[in-house]
Motif scaffolding. Structure first.
Motif, short mmCIF file in Angstrom:
data_model
loop_
_atom_site.label_atom_id
_atom_site.label_comp_id
_atom_site.label_asym_id
_atom_site.label_seq_id
_atom_site.Cartn_x
_atom_site.Cartn_y
_atom_site.Cartn_z
N ALA A 82 10.01 4.34 14.04
CA ALA A 82 9.15 4.73 15.15
C ALA A 82 8.03 5.67 14.72
CB ALA A 82 9.99 5.38 16.26
N LEU A 83 8.28 6.45 13.68
CA LEU A 83 7.27 7.39 13.17
C LEU A 83 6.23 6.73 12.27
CD1 LEU A 83 9.63 10.37 12.22
CD2 LEU A 83 7.79 10.49 13.91
N ALA A 84 6.64 5.69 11.56
CA ALA A 84 5.80 5.11 10.51
C ALA A 84 4.42 4.62 10.98
CB ALA A 84 6.55 3.97 9.81
N PRO A 85 4.31 3.95 12.13
CA PRO A 85 2.97 3.46 12.51
C PRO A 85 1.92 4.55 12.61
CG PRO A 85 4.63 2.33 13.79
CD PRO A 85 5.34 3.44 13.05
N CYS A 86 2.29 5.73 13.08
CA CYS A 86 1.32 6.82 13.18
C CYS A 86 0.95 7.33 11.80
CB CYS A 86 1.88 7.95 14.03
SG CYS A 86 0.74 9.33 14.19
N VAL A 87 1.95 7.71 11.02
CA VAL A 87 1.69 8.29 9.70
C VAL A 87 0.91 7.33 8.82
CG1 VAL A 87 2.73 9.24 7.62
CG2 VAL A 87 3.79 9.67 9.85
N LEU A 88 1.41 6.11 8.67
CA LEU A 88 0.84 5.16 7.73
C LEU A 88 -0.37 4.43 8.30
CD1 LEU A 88 4.21 3.83 6.27
CD2 LEU A 88 2.80 5.77 5.53
N MET A 147 0.84 -1.21 0.00
CA MET A 147 0.00 0.00 0.00
C MET A 147 0.87 1.26 0.00
SD MET A 147 -2.77 1.28 2.84
CE MET A 147 -3.90 -0.07 2.59
N TYR A 148 1.82 1.31 0.96
CA TYR A 148 2.68 2.49 1.08
C TYR A 148 4.15 2.12 0.99
CZ TYR A 148 -1.65 4.48 3.05
OH TYR A 148 -2.94 4.88 3.24
N GLY A 149 4.48 1.16 0.13
CA GLY A 149 5.87 0.82 -0.08
C GLY A 149 6.23 -0.56 0.47
N ALA A 150 7.38 -1.06 0.02
CA ALA A 150 7.81 -2.42 0.35
C ALA A 150 8.23 -2.56 1.82
CB ALA A 150 8.96 -2.82 -0.57
N THR A 151 8.93 -1.57 2.35
CA THR A 151 9.39 -1.67 3.73
C THR A 151 8.21 -1.69 4.69
OG1 THR A 151 11.41 -0.49 3.15
CG2 THR A 151 10.87 -0.64 5.49
N PHE A 152 7.27 -0.78 4.49
CA PHE A 152 6.09 -0.75 5.34
C PHE A 152 5.33 -2.07 5.25
CE2 PHE A 152 1.42 0.08 5.35
CZ PHE A 152 1.27 0.19 6.72
N ALA A 153 5.17 -2.60 4.04
CA ALA A 153 4.44 -3.86 3.86
C ALA A 153 5.11 -4.99 4.64
CB ALA A 153 4.36 -4.21 2.38
N ALA A 154 6.45 -5.02 4.63
CA ALA A 154 7.17 -6.07 5.34
C ALA A 154 7.03 -5.92 6.85
CB ALA A 154 8.64 -6.05 4.94
N TRP A 155 7.21 -4.71 7.35
CA TRP A 155 7.07 -4.49 8.79
C TRP A 155 5.64 -4.72 9.25
CZ3 TRP A 155 10.14 0.78 9.16
CH2 TRP A 155 11.51 0.48 9.13
N ARG A 156 4.69 -4.32 8.45
CA ARG A 156 3.28 -4.52 8.78
C ARG A 156 2.96 -6.01 8.89
NH1 ARG A 156 -1.52 -5.41 6.23
NH2 ARG A 156 -3.34 -4.13 6.77
N ALA A 157 3.51 -6.80 7.97
CA ALA A 157 3.28 -8.25 8.00
C ALA A 157 3.92 -8.88 9.24
CB ALA A 157 3.84 -8.90 6.73
N GLU A 158 5.11 -8.41 9.60
CA GLU A 158 5.79 -8.96 10.76
C GLU A 158 5.09 -8.56 12.07
OE1 GLU A 158 9.91 -7.89 10.56
OE2 GLU A 158 10.21 -8.90 8.62
N ALA A 159 4.36 -7.47 12.02
CA ALA A 159 3.64 -6.98 13.20
C ALA A 159 2.15 -7.25 13.09
CB ALA A 159 3.89 -5.48 13.36
N GLU A 196 4.34 9.26 -0.01
CA GLU A 196 5.66 9.91 -0.01
C GLU A 196 6.51 9.42 1.15
OE1 GLU A 196 4.74 14.05 0.01
OE2 GLU A 196 4.24 14.11 -2.13
N VAL A 197 5.91 9.23 2.33
CA VAL A 197 6.65 8.71 3.47
C VAL A 197 7.08 7.27 3.19
CG1 VAL A 197 6.46 8.00 5.89
CG2 VAL A 197 5.64 10.25 5.18
N GLY A 198 6.20 6.49 2.57
CA GLY A 198 6.56 5.13 2.21
C GLY A 198 7.74 5.08 1.25
N ALA A 199 7.74 5.99 0.28
CA ALA A 199 8.85 6.06 -0.69
C ALA A 199 10.13 6.53 0.00
CB ALA A 199 8.48 7.01 -1.83
N LEU A 200 10.02 7.51 0.91
CA LEU A 200 11.17 7.97 1.68
C LEU A 200 11.78 6.83 2.47
CD1 LEU A 200 12.77 10.54 2.90
CD2 LEU A 200 11.11 10.34 4.77
N LEU A 201 10.93 6.06 3.11
CA LEU A 201 11.37 4.92 3.91
C LEU A 201 12.08 3.89 3.05
CD1 LEU A 201 11.42 3.42 6.61
CD2 LEU A 201 9.07 2.66 6.15
#
Length: 222
Positions: free
Chosen positions: A133-139, A1-13, A175-180
């Motif tokens: 640490a910022l990503a969970p709030c924004v995304l 949804m908001y990038g590969a890193t977020f998708a991976a962390w979201r799946a692990e959490a 944009e935050v997902g792409a930055l990450l």
């Protein structure tokens, strides 16, 4: 949804992420059953949260490793201080809460725990630690807004939902997902999950997600 890193962390959490994004507070926003007192309690604490969130993005400017990262963090800080906080103040004013009341409100322990964790992640770590640490709030708010908007339920909290489901906020999330993703690739390479740093960063994301759950809990009646 908001990038590969977020998708991976979201799946692990997965478990805490679902508890955060489907929390009773969130569901109450969606179907309108959330008590007004709980919403007002949340608004007050969220103002204080945004103050510290702004400080975290200011810290991101100093932790950034590229000029583009610095520019993004600086623009985000400007948007928080001069747009989102102003919007939040206007929302609270409509509920009879002026900014002086917000600024002098007692910061509750769950709010302190979350905001100081984010700031400590930045002070003790690097740009990636801070972003994790910022990503969970924004995304997370972006995801929640989209889901509740798609349900099209009749609720007095439609303005809140529309804010986070809206095009402007969704653009920020992408944009935050792409930055990450770019920062992870720059520091960890093309196979970041094989990096020895990955578990630590994923743990930061999980911890911040759990603290988001506590933030919702804080607003609900005991």
């Amino acid at each position: 949804m908001y990038g590969a890193t977020f998708a991976a962390w979201r799946a692990e959490a997965a478990e805490p992420w679902h508890a955060y994004t489907h929390h009773p507070f969130v569901e109450g926003l969606g179907d309108g059953s959330l008590p007004r007192a709980a919403y007002l309690r949340y608004l007050v604490q969220d103002y204080l949260f945004l103050i510290h969130f702004s400080r975290a993005w200011a810290l991101a400017v100093t932790k950034a490793g590229t000029v583009d990262e610095m520019r993004f963090a600086a623009c985000t800080l400007d948007a928080l201080l001069n747009e989102e906080i102003a919007l939040h103040v206007a929302t609270c004013a409509a509920e009879g809460l002026d900014e002086a009341t917000l600024f002098t409100a007692e910061e509750l322990p769950q709010n302190i725990a979350y905001t100081r964790y984010v700031l400590d992640a930045g002070h003790s770590g690097d740009f990636l630690d801070l972003l994790a640490a910022l990503a969970p709030c924004v995304l997370g708010y972006g995801e929640i807004g989209l889901r509740l908007s798609a349900a099209k339920g009749k609720t007095p909290y439609a303005d809140w939902i529309d804010t986070y489901a809206g095009e402007g906020n969704q653009q920020v999330c992408h944009e935050v997902g792409a930055l990450l993703d770019a920062a992870v690739t720059r520091q960890l390479g093309d196979r970041p999950m094989e990096s020895p740093r990955w578990p630590q960063l994923s743990h930061r994301f999980v911890t911040a997600t759990r603290l988001e759950i506590g933030f919702w809990d804080m607003a609900l009646p005991e």
